[in-house]
Motif scaffolding. Sequence first.
Motif, PDB file in Angstrom:
ATOM      1  N   SER A 141      -0.170  -8.081  -1.918  1.00  0.00           N
ATOM      2  CA  SER A 141      -1.555  -8.511  -1.667  1.00  0.00           C
ATOM      3  C   SER A 141      -1.681 -10.025  -1.775  1.00  0.00           C
ATOM      4  O   SER A 141      -2.335 -10.674  -0.949  1.00  0.00           O
ATOM      5  CB  SER A 141      -2.509  -7.836  -2.659  1.00  0.00           C
ATOM      6  N   THR A 153     -11.138  -2.263  -7.777  1.00  0.00           N
ATOM      7  CA  THR A 153     -10.187  -2.415  -6.684  1.00  0.00           C
ATOM      8  C   THR A 153     -10.778  -1.916  -5.369  1.00  0.00           C
ATOM      9  O   THR A 153     -10.578  -2.524  -4.312  1.00  0.00           O
ATOM     10  CB  THR A 153      -8.888  -1.645  -7.003  1.00  0.00           C
ATOM     11  N   TRP A 190       2.293   1.989  -3.439  1.00  0.00           N
ATOM     12  CA  TRP A 190       1.341   2.588  -4.372  1.00  0.00           C
ATOM     13  C   TRP A 190       0.983   4.017  -3.983  1.00  0.00           C
ATOM     14  O   TRP A 190       0.912   4.906  -4.830  1.00  0.00           O
ATOM     15  CB  TRP A 190       0.083   1.730  -4.457  1.00  0.00           C
ATOM     16  N   LEU A 198      -6.225  -7.126  -9.635  1.00  0.00           N
ATOM     17  CA  LEU A 198      -6.668  -5.835 -10.160  1.00  0.00           C
ATOM     18  C   LEU A 198      -5.547  -4.801 -10.135  1.00  0.00           C
ATOM     19  O   LEU A 198      -5.490  -3.922 -11.003  1.00  0.00           O
ATOM     20  CB  LEU A 198      -7.866  -5.339  -9.342  1.00  0.00           C
ATOM     21  N   THR A 199      -4.669  -4.886  -9.142  1.00  0.00           N
ATOM     22  CA  THR A 199      -3.532  -3.971  -9.104  1.00  0.00           C
ATOM     23  C   THR A 199      -2.662  -4.149 -10.350  1.00  0.00           C
ATOM     24  O   THR A 199      -2.190  -3.164 -10.942  1.00  0.00           O
ATOM     25  CB  THR A 199      -2.695  -4.201  -7.837  1.00  0.00           C
ATOM     26  N   ALA A 202     -13.008  -4.557  -4.035  1.00  0.00           N
ATOM     27  CA  ALA A 202     -12.234  -5.632  -3.403  1.00  0.00           C
ATOM     28  C   ALA A 202     -11.698  -5.185  -2.052  1.00  0.00           C
ATOM     29  O   ALA A 202     -11.718  -5.956  -1.075  1.00  0.00           O
ATOM     30  CB  ALA A 202     -11.091  -6.059  -4.320  1.00  0.00           C
ATOM     31  N   ASP A 203     -11.237  -3.946  -1.961  1.00  0.00           N
ATOM     32  CA  ASP A 203     -10.719  -3.433  -0.690  1.00  0.00           C
ATOM     33  C   ASP A 203     -11.826  -3.355   0.362  1.00  0.00           C
ATOM     34  O   ASP A 203     -11.602  -3.655   1.542  1.00  0.00           O
ATOM     35  CB  ASP A 203     -10.108  -2.047  -0.891  1.00  0.00           C
ATOM     36  N   ARG A 251       0.834  -1.205   0.000  1.00  0.00           N
ATOM     37  CA  ARG A 251       0.000   0.000   0.000  1.00  0.00           C
ATOM     38  C   ARG A 251       0.870   1.258   0.000  1.00  0.00           C
ATOM     39  O   ARG A 251       0.590   2.224  -0.710  1.00  0.00           O
ATOM     40  CB  ARG A 251      -0.909  -0.005   1.226  1.00  0.00           C
ATOM     41  N   ALA A 262       1.209  -5.509  -6.122  1.00  0.00           N
ATOM     42  CA  ALA A 262       0.289  -6.629  -6.332  1.00  0.00           C
ATOM     43  C   ALA A 262       0.787  -7.876  -5.619  1.00  0.00           C
ATOM     44  O   ALA A 262       0.001  -8.626  -5.010  1.00  0.00           O
ATOM     45  CB  ALA A 262       0.127  -6.899  -7.829  1.00  0.00           C
ATOM     46  N   VAL A 299     -10.930   0.104 -13.334  1.00  0.00           N
ATOM     47  CA  VAL A 299      -9.995  -0.632 -12.479  1.00  0.00           C
ATOM     48  C   VAL A 299     -10.052  -0.112 -11.045  1.00  0.00           C
ATOM     49  O   VAL A 299     -10.047  -0.892 -10.078  1.00  0.00           O
ATOM     50  CB  VAL A 299      -8.565  -0.530 -13.036  1.00  0.00           C
ATOM     51  N   ALA A 340      -7.745  -8.197  -5.252  1.00  0.00           N
ATOM     52  CA  ALA A 340      -7.067  -6.897  -5.214  1.00  0.00           C
ATOM     53  C   ALA A 340      -5.701  -6.961  -5.874  1.00  0.00           C
ATOM     54  O   ALA A 340      -5.298  -6.050  -6.605  1.00  0.00           O
ATOM     55  CB  ALA A 340      -6.948  -6.414  -3.769  1.00  0.00           C
ATOM     56  N   SER A 382     -13.853   5.987  -7.091  1.00  0.00           N
ATOM     57  CA  SER A 382     -13.424   4.756  -6.423  1.00  0.00           C
ATOM     58  C   SER A 382     -13.749   4.801  -4.936  1.00  0.00           C
ATOM     59  O   SER A 382     -14.228   3.820  -4.359  1.00  0.00           O
ATOM     60  CB  SER A 382     -11.917   4.548  -6.620  1.00  0.00           C
TER      61      SER A 382
END
Length: 417
Positions: A176, A107, A27, A87-88, A110-111, A24, A173, A103, A84, A53
């Motif tokens: 995760s 995401t 990103w 998708l990342t 999913a989060d 995290r 990614a 996207v 996640a 988002s």
Amino acid sequence: MRLLPLPGPSRVLTVGTLVKTVGRGLWLVASALFLTRSVGLSATQVGIGLTISALVGVLASTPSGYLADRVGPRGVQVGALFAAGTLTIGLIAVRSLPTLVLVGAATALADAIERGARGALIAGAIPAGERVRTRAYLRATTNVGISVGAVLGGFAIAADTRTAYVALILASAATSLAAAVIFLRLPTVAPVAAPAHGPRLVALRDRPFLAFTLVDGLMSMHFSLLTIALPLWIAGHTRAPAWMISALTLVNTVLVVLLQVRAARTAATVPGAARAARRAGVAIALACVLFAASGALPTAGAVSLLGLGAVAHVTGELWHSAAGWGISFGLAPADAQGQYQGAYGMGYELGKMLAPVVVTSLALGWGVPGWLVLGALFLLLGALVPPVVRWAGRTPPREAGAGLVTRPAERGVNLAG
């Protein structure tokens, strides 16, 4: 103080959280630069994509928790983390605002599912007396993970090439996916059968809990004081050197890591957690006053008040976080922890959406009077928590098919050990 909780589910959650939050941090530190410099989107387009988002995350919070209750939180959390991570990787294919929204929204969904499942998993796998303490460990670990990820992400920023950004995305990614594998070591928590009669999303009908969620979510806007308002205030309205921005962030991070578990003791019971929220409002209000006063002083005075304000703010932050966990676990019925934790997270997401506009408009648009208004707002929000919690104690939630049930708070359960 232990650096890690004792072996068992709490330690597995802590290790998995550390791995996940390193990604995290990777990103967070480079996302804006990737989307603008590599993808070619404008800052406005990035803002639109991230706002959409975030809205998806808000709307999905409670249903995601309901899903975790019905299916079983461990499987839902692991599945959401795998989704996640996948998708990342899809971020590499983003070339326009529509693809960013697609996207980003997926995401965020999913989060949201992962957050709701995590709350239900903590409630199901961790004894009641250790839940708040476990959440404290997880928050301290989150700060460490994000900090490590931010440092590592600096290499991609320094290179400023698409190859570097793609490598960063793949690394994020991978964290995760790795966290999902780690969480497979957690015990299975049995799903709760759907109620035969009555509403499914009972958390959305629990007015005292929703009132607490709203108050707590609005209070969570204080997190943006340090990340948005204060840097701009220091740079444009004080005589303090620019390095104070990084110094105050470091002070916050270190104190959260060192003191969050200890601060969780203040939320040992639901009434105690409510009092901690009230103290948090006082501390954050004091921080706002100190920040406001720093603008009128020479360099040494400004640095001193900003430092004192940062300490007051992080003290309030520690109490506020512990209070939220204690109250959200304590007010939730045993068979609906997932959706209640999801609803609680919805308040935080709402505060995160509102905070940039509110704190910048007041602190920077109005200056000193705006800081004082913010202080009064946080003082009021903290003061509202105890009466809202007492209201909840007098208003048990409904469990479908079981009539009225007693909240854990009414039984005097010790939530923090």
